[in-house]
Design an enzyme around this catalytic site. Structure first.
Site, short mmCIF file in Angstrom:
data_model
loop_
_atom_site.label_atom_id
_atom_site.label_comp_id
_atom_site.label_asym_id
_atom_site.label_seq_id
_atom_site.Cartn_x
_atom_site.Cartn_y
_atom_site.Cartn_z
N SER A 63 0.84 -1.18 0.00
CA SER A 63 0.00 0.00 0.00
C SER A 63 0.88 1.24 0.00
O SER A 63 2.07 1.17 0.31
CB SER A 63 -0.91 -0.01 1.24
OG SER A 63 -1.70 1.15 1.31
N CYS A 64 0.28 2.38 -0.35
CA CYS A 64 0.99 3.67 -0.27
C CYS A 64 -0.09 4.74 -0.22
O CYS A 64 -1.15 4.53 0.35
CB CYS A 64 1.94 3.85 -1.44
SG CYS A 64 1.14 3.85 -3.06
N GLY A 65 0.15 5.89 -0.83
CA GLY A 65 -0.86 6.92 -0.85
C GLY A 65 -1.97 6.65 -1.85
O GLY A 65 -3.15 6.86 -1.57
#
Length: 278
Positions: free
Chosen positions: A237-239
């Site tokens: 996951s990330c932004g």
């Protein structure tokens, strides 16, 4: 080729390879790092262009940077002239930024001969290699591949929520430590600070050395330090689903096999008030 990466030397030697489909996967918006800027567009000779935020993004979805549909991918593959025997190499103008996202899309849609240029355009330029001002035109053929999405490679919020307490599944967040800890604001309005409960933090900058990935043994050590055994099922996951693919690719270089991307990432989770945060 055993590695998902190719070097600038390899690419230079293969620019005239008829099977090569070279693709610039650069993005206009760069988040999470100081962007490299250019006075005018530059491309490696023979490059085609893709739009990760447009034609390779399901803009009909409410999620930011939603994974493309099979139909979208098939149309792009046809436009690019990608056939069953094509050797696809992706790069971007930041070194390692958005090319891994394109790589994971291609891999998830069923392509196996797809690779990322380690160091991208900045490494190519640093070595004094030739560039051109424009990409080449579309090269549609009648022998295009068809997208066939492997659902195990792309996860949704329901899957992540179901596995929050799982010992077999680990979520790894590529955002900076201050954003992960809600000590820095999110760059997108309406997104809460914090992280998915029980997620681990590995900022994408920590798997890079300049424009390139760190050596595989250093990457393996970095993932080991997170307490992850080699058979872990990892969800990245990330932004918004872009830099997560950098650490996903790093995990493959480190020898991990069970890899998937959380589609929508923190922009999806953090904007949904019904989902828990830490």
């Amino acid at each position: 080729m055993p590695s998902p990466l190719v070097t600038t030397d390899w690419l230079q030697d293969n620019l005239s390879n008829e099977q090569l489909v070279l693709i610039d996967a650069s993005m206009t918006n760069v988040v999470g790092k100081e962007p490299i800027t250019y006075d005018h567009p530059l491309f490696i000779p023979g490059s085609r262009r893709i739009d990760l935020e447009g034609t390779l993004c399901d803009t009909g979805s409410s999620q930011l940077h939603a994974f493309p549909t099979e139909a979208q991918f098939t149309a792009e593959a046809r436009r690019l002239g990608i056939g069953p025997d094509s050797l696809v190499v992706l790069y971007d103008n930041q070194g390692i930024y958005s090319a891994p996202r394109a790589w994971w899309i291609f891999r998830s849609m069923g392509l196996t001969d797809v690779f990322v240029l380690d160091g991208g355009l900045p490494q190519w330029l640093a070595e004094g290699r030739e560039t051109v001002d424009t990409p080449i035109a579309d090269a549609a053929t009648g022998h295009s591949v068809t997208g066939n999405l492997d659902a195990n490679r792309v996860r949704d919020a329901a899957y992540v929520l179901q596995h929050l307490e799982s010992e077999e599944v680990a979520v790894i967040d590529a955002r900076s430590r201050p954003r992960f800890l809600a000590q820095a604001p999110e760059p997108r309005p309406g997104v809460r600070g914090g992280h998915i409960p029980n997620a681990l933090n590995l900022p994408f900058t920590e798997v890079l050395d300049g424009y390139r990935f760190k050596p595989a043994n250093q990457l393996t050590a970095r993932f080991t330090n997170l307490g992850l055994p080699p058979d872990s099922q990892l969800v990245f996951s990330c932004g918004s689903g872009i830099t997560a693919c950098i650490i996903l690719l790093a995990a493959e270089l480190a020898g991990f096999k069970a890899l998937s991307l959380y589609d929508g990432s923190w922009a999806d989770w953090g904007s949904n008030e019904t989902l828990p945060i830490a």
